[in-house]
Design an enzyme around this catalytic site. Structure first.
Site, short mmCIF file in Angstrom:
data_model
loop_
_atom_site.label_atom_id
_atom_site.label_comp_id
_atom_site.label_asym_id
_atom_site.label_seq_id
_atom_site.Cartn_x
_atom_site.Cartn_y
_atom_site.Cartn_z
N GLU A 100 0.79 -1.22 0.00
CA GLU A 100 0.00 0.00 0.00
C GLU A 100 0.83 1.28 0.00
O GLU A 100 0.42 2.28 -0.59
CB GLU A 100 -0.95 0.01 1.21
CG GLU A 100 -2.09 -0.98 1.13
CD GLU A 100 -3.07 -0.67 0.01
OE1 GLU A 100 -3.34 0.52 -0.23
OE2 GLU A 100 -3.53 -1.62 -0.64
N SER A 473 -48.15 -32.88 35.05
CA SER A 473 -47.83 -33.37 36.40
C SER A 473 -46.63 -32.68 37.03
O SER A 473 -46.35 -32.89 38.22
CB SER A 473 -47.59 -34.88 36.35
OG SER A 473 -48.77 -35.56 35.98
#
Length: 778
Positions: A100, A473
């Site tokens: 770069e 239950s």
């Protein structure tokens, strides 16, 4: 400029402006002067202030963690991990500079040597950005658009000089490293390392660093996920430049060229599946901080434990799939036509599979050919698989010659496949049934695991917190607990014979036992262990519905959600798994109500604690809702359920003496439950359909939910030693060895329910040897 013109700032001197003019290809002196004047008079005064870069506040997403720091969720438009320049590996910096901006540390913001190479292109009007330095890219990324115009380019140049005057080179590079977009929602190199390689920046190889360094020029074109060939070519350019600049040796260069990179195609992956937890935590943060939640770098630390959550997730998935496969193959998800042309065929397959929602390890595939002995499929990755033997077991009905059209596997059928081992695959399907699991610390209410459904990606509804279902239950222990306060005890005999006089108090029907078996007189603890319906109704009738109904509130239930008639003891009310876990915690922790909580700590991006929930120990008298004697006796009955009753499989498979719990199955097996505890951990498992319907005539809480609970507890209790309860004051043992409140020892009325009165048996003195209750045979 006139004599009265203000002095130029250091970065905006005539020399830099003239150089900038040269970059734009204006060679003539008159043109340069005009350009310089334009830049000084028009652009210069309008340049933005540098607060954004001098006081850099990166947009860090909201992240959610387990209590032991495993990342489980992230929310925000930008996936970013800020990394200080001092923590960036030297070779990572060199890889970026090599491709770069080779002379980054030598130029003053503009690389004139590189820029002159772009002059010819600029003169032709293309305005290439091949001469952009890292400083110029920082200026563009923070302040400018990417439009290729002369005015924008001149502004970029002048901003670059201004930035160079305000910041050091390392500060500029740090901005670049953290702000640049690198594809896949990733901003900055630290986040890209996690996204593409599932590693922190410091663990990358040279080859991996070079691959990332090649991304800034064009993250879409050089993306290793979508364009691996182009990404590889770009990586080779980076490596060659690193070698030419002597950043790496020839040996390192050759090794990096040959390295086989493992690029993650899934993007960011989290440490454990806890999507329902992450979403709850996100909602909690957003309620306080709104949109700032997604950019301030807030971290949320939940109470969830990584190992527990993994165990819960895998247990829910495994047992839901087991249930689904017990109930047969439903056929392909859809059918497509397969064109004869190979390219058109591939396009049709890709288009069809991309429409399928993903589900962990249930991979969508298109059938290419099918016979009774072999099915060939193509997956979304383009991989062709041959499925044979056991892998065809589930889909066997669809391979029959007489299979109906909607069930038959044929070319073009869209199905799901899963991997059995490294070489073998099987045909599977996405379950339609829903399930949930939640666990918590009974002493503090801190959640340890939460799975709100089979797959968050398929269904975001959280069944743990949002699903109000009949408990069946699983509600009985609370009615039995209420009965203890009336003097009844585990040895109380209840007549297990059909009832025919409850119609007016049960909505017009009389209760029956699930197995249609009636044992005559049985003890209360056997009634609970075997989950007898008729004896439970008789017990509630003896206790009184109003009393038992109000008693539920002690455990955190919502009274309005439960009926005020005898069906209450059969679980015809409504609870959530979360609520049921909190209720069972009262039995597990000695009689104290807890406040379940999920978020332990919220921290901002600077590490400042924004809020914190300190664990509240339940064992404080102000939190007591149940007599210690009641807890002790109810616990003994719930242990009996796991020893010899409907939960016996849990006791047998886990082999711990402190396990206690209760199954729950609603009418027609619409809901299946198991709620229980051991070692201070409470867990609740549930299974059912979102659109309520029967789970099957041979399905019960013990077959549906209990296996989820067992598989989880096997992991969760590994480091939790068994806990025994000391005998509390104020209880005595009855003749069968079961415990009862001392004040009722000589009360004959609590010895039986719906039997002829029997004379009371002498009770033992308090502190006598604790003999566990044994079933009383009718």
């Amino acid at each position: 400029m006139t004599a009265n013109s203000p002095a130029l700032p250091k970065w905006l001197n005539r020399r830099n402006v003239i150089r900038a003019a040269a970059v734009s290809g204006i060679a003539a002196a008159v043109g340069a002067a005009l350009l310089a004047g334009y830049m000084l008079v028009v652009i210069g005064p309008n340049l933005p202030a540098l607060d954004t870069v001098t006081d850099y506040q990166p947009k860090i997403p909201l992240r959610i963690y387990t209590a032991d720091n495993a990342l489980i969720g992230e929310f925000g438009e930008e996936h970013r991990d800020f990394v200080a320049i001092k923590d960036v590996p030297e070779l990572m910096k060199k890889a970026i500079l090599a491709i770069e901006d080779k002379r980054f540390y030598d130029h003053g913001g503009i690389d004139w040597i590189r820029a002159l190479g772009a002059v010819k292109s600029n003169l032709r009007g293309s305005f290439r950005q091949g001469g952009s330095t890292i400083t110029m890219q920082v200026a563009r990324n923070f302040y400018l658009t990417r439009d290729k115009t002369p005015a924008r380019k001149m502004t970029e140049v002048m901003l670059a000089y201004k930035i160079e005057a305000a910041l050091s080179k390392d500060q500029i590079l740090e901005l670049y490293l953290n702000q640049i977009y690198l594809g896949q929602r990733s901003y900055g190199f630290a986040s890209a390392a996690q996204t593409y390689f599932s590693k922190p920046l410091k663990e990358l190889s040279i080859a991996e660093m070079a691959m990332l360094a090649g991304l800034p020029q064009n993250p879409a074109r050089h993306n290793p996920v979508s364009n691996p060939k182009r990404a590889r070519l770009r990586q080779h350019l980076v490596l060659k430049s690193m070698r030419d600049l002597a950043y790496i040796t020839e040996a390192q260069y050759q090794q990096a060229l040959k390295e086989n990179l493992h690029v993650s195609t899934k993007g960011q992956e989290f440490d454990v599946h806890a999507e329902y937890v992450a979403e709850l935590a996100r909602q909690a943060v957003y309620e306080q901080y709104k949109e700032e939640s997604y950019s301030r770098g807030i971290s949320v630390y939940t109470t969830i434990l990584k190992a527990d959550q993994e165990a819960a997730y895998e247990s829910v998935r495994r047992n839901v799939l087991n249930y689904d496969q017990r109930h047969g193959y439903r056929g392909p998800e859809a059918f497509i036509d397969l064109p004869d042309d190979p390219e058109d065929r591939e396009d049709a397959i890709d288009e069809a599979l991309q429409k399928r929602r993903s589900s962990d390890r249930l991979i969508p595939a298109v059938v290419l050919s099918a016979s009774a002995k072999s099915v060939k499929v193509e997956t979304i990755d383009g991989e062709e698989l041959d499925i044979t033997g056991d892998g065809l077991k589930l889909a066997a009905p669809g391979l029959s010659e007489n299979a109906k059209a909607g069930l038959k596997l044929r070319p073009g059928a869209i199905i799901r496949v899963s991997q059995m081992d490294k070489k073998r695959w099987s045909i599977t399907q996405v379950p339609l049934v829903a399930a949930a699991f939640v666990s918590m610390d009974s002493a503090t209410g801190a959640y340890h695991a939460m799975v709100g459904g089979f797959d968050f990606n398929l269904h975001q509804f959280n069944h743990v917190t949002q699903a109000w279902r009949q408990p069946g239950s699983a509600i009985k222990p609370f009615v039995y607990s209420a009965a203890l306060e009336k003097g009844y005890f585990p040895g109380t005999l209840i007549n297990d014979v059909k009832l025919s006089d409850t119609g007016s108090d049960t909505g017009g029907w009389d209760p029956q036992n699930d197995d249609n078996v009636y044992d005559g007189p049985i003890s209360m603890h056997v009634s609970l262990a075997k989950s007898k319906n008729v004896t439970s109704v008789r017990l509630l009738r003896a206790v009184g519905v109003p009393y038992a109904h109000s008693f539920l509130e002690k455990f955190g239930f919502t009274p309005a959600k439960h009926p005020t008639n005898l069906t209450m003891t059969l679980g015809t009310g409504a609870v959530t798994p979360q609520q049921l876990a909190g209720a069972y915690s009262v039995f597990a922790n000695g009689g104290y109500q807890v406040q379940p909580y999920l978020v332990a700590r919220i921290v901002d991006g600077n590490g400042k604690v924004l809020s914190e929930t300190k664990p509240q120990q339940a064992a404080q008298e102000g939190n007591r809702v149940l007599d210690p004697r009641n807890v002790f006796i109810t616990d003994s009955m719930l242990r009996e359920v796991v020893r010899s009753g409907t939960g016996a499989q849990a006791g047998a498979r886990l082999g711990r003496p402190d396990l206690a719990g209760k199954t729950g199955t609603t009418s027609d097996a619409v809901d299946g439950w198991f709620a229980g505890y051991g070692g201070g951990v409470v867990g609740v498992a549930w299974m059912g359909y979102d659109d309520p319907k029967s789970l099957g005539g041979r399905e019960f809480g013990a077959t549906l939910a209990m296996p989820i609970w067992i598989d989880y507890m096997r992991v969760a209790l590994q480091k939790a030693p068994p806990r025994e309860r000391p005998v509390p004051e104020g209880v005595v043992q009855a003749e069968d060895g079961s415990w009862m409140y001392a004040e009722y020892a000589n009360d004959a009325s609590v010895r039986t329910i719906d039997l002829d009165a029997q004379p009371p048996a002498p009770a033992q003195e308090p502190g006598a040897t604790n003999v566990q209750p044994t079933p009383v045979q009718p």
